[in-house]
Design a protein around this motif. Sequence first.
Motif, short mmCIF file in Angstrom:
data_model
loop_
_atom_site.label_atom_id
_atom_site.label_comp_id
_atom_site.label_asym_id
_atom_site.label_seq_id
_atom_site.Cartn_x
_atom_site.Cartn_y
_atom_site.Cartn_z
N SER A 16 0.84 -1.21 0.00
CA SER A 16 0.00 0.00 0.00
C SER A 16 0.87 1.25 0.00
O SER A 16 0.59 2.23 -0.70
N ASP A 39 -7.92 -4.67 -1.74
CA ASP A 39 -7.71 -5.29 -0.43
C ASP A 39 -8.87 -4.90 0.49
O ASP A 39 -9.06 -3.71 0.77
N THR A 43 -6.38 -0.26 3.18
CA THR A 43 -5.36 0.69 3.65
C THR A 43 -5.28 1.91 2.72
O THR A 43 -5.22 3.06 3.18
MG LIG Z 1 -1.74 -3.11 2.07
#
Ligand SMILES: [Mg+2]
Length: 218
Positions: A16, A39, A43
Motif C-alpha cells: 500500500s 484489499d 489501507t
Molecule cells: Mg496493504
Amino acid sequence: MHVLAIVSQKGGTGKSTLAFSLAVAAEEQGLKTSIIDIDPQGTTKKWYSRREAETGPEVNALSVNQLEAAMPLLRKQGVQLVIIDTPGADVPGVPAAIQLADLCLIPARPSVADIEASAPTVSAIHRLGKPFSYVLNQCPPGRSIRTTDAFRVLQLTGAVASTPLAMRADHMDALATGQGVTERDPNSKAAGEIRELLIWTLNRMEGKPHGQKQTRVA
Ligand SMILES: [Mg+2]
Ligand SMILES: Nc1ncnc2c1ncn2[C@@H]1O[C@H](COP(=O)(O)OP(=O)(O)OP(=O)(O)O)[C@@H](O)[C@H]1O
C-alpha cells in the motif's frame, strides 16, 4: 495505459505504501494515475479518505469481480497509469490483478522470511506469464550488508529494482496524513528513492534499458 500490480502474499511488506507514494509521484510527473484498492483491509482507501490535497491520484476500492470491467472505463477517462494494491493473502483477487498487469512489483524486506514467502507469488506470476520485479523495502538506512546480500539473492531471479527503499519515518507519516512521501517533504531521501523507483518502473514497463541499471547498494 500501463497497469502496475503490487503483489506479495506476505503482509506488511509495503504494497500500500508503494501504491500511494508511487501514484502521487507519477501524478507529479504529469501522468494521470488511478489506484485500485482490492484489499478488503482498505489501507489505500483509508489513506485517500485522510487526503486533503485537491490534486493527485484517484483511489477506487473495488471487488475482484469489478476489476476487469474498470479498465476500459479508466482508459476512457484518460488514465495513463493504473496501480492495483492487492491483499497480503492468497485470495482470488491477486491472480486477477496479475492477469491485468503489464508489470508486477513484489516488495520484500531484506529478510529471509520475506524472500522465502514470496515464492507462491512468483509462481502465480510465472503461471500467468507476466513480467515482475522485486523491490527491496524497509531496508536499514545507509550501507548495510543485509540490503546488499538480499539484493544479490534477488538478482539471481533476474528481476530486482535498482532502487532499494530504506526504512524511513516519512513513509509512516505519509500513510497517516494521506500524502505521498514526495508531497510530505519533496527534498527528503524517501522522496528521492520513490522518484527513482518510479522512473525505473516506468522504464521497465516501456522496455527501456534504464530498467537494468545497477544498484546503488552493491
Ligand atoms: Mg496493504
Ligand atoms: N520504507 C518504509 N519505511 C518505513 N515504514 C514503512 C516503509 N514501508 C512500509 N512501511 C510501514 O510498514 C507498515 C506496512 O506497510 P503497508 O501497509 O504498506 O504494507 P502492505 O504490504 O500493504 O501490508 P498488507 O499486506 O497488510 O496490505 C505501515 O505502517 C507502513 O507505514
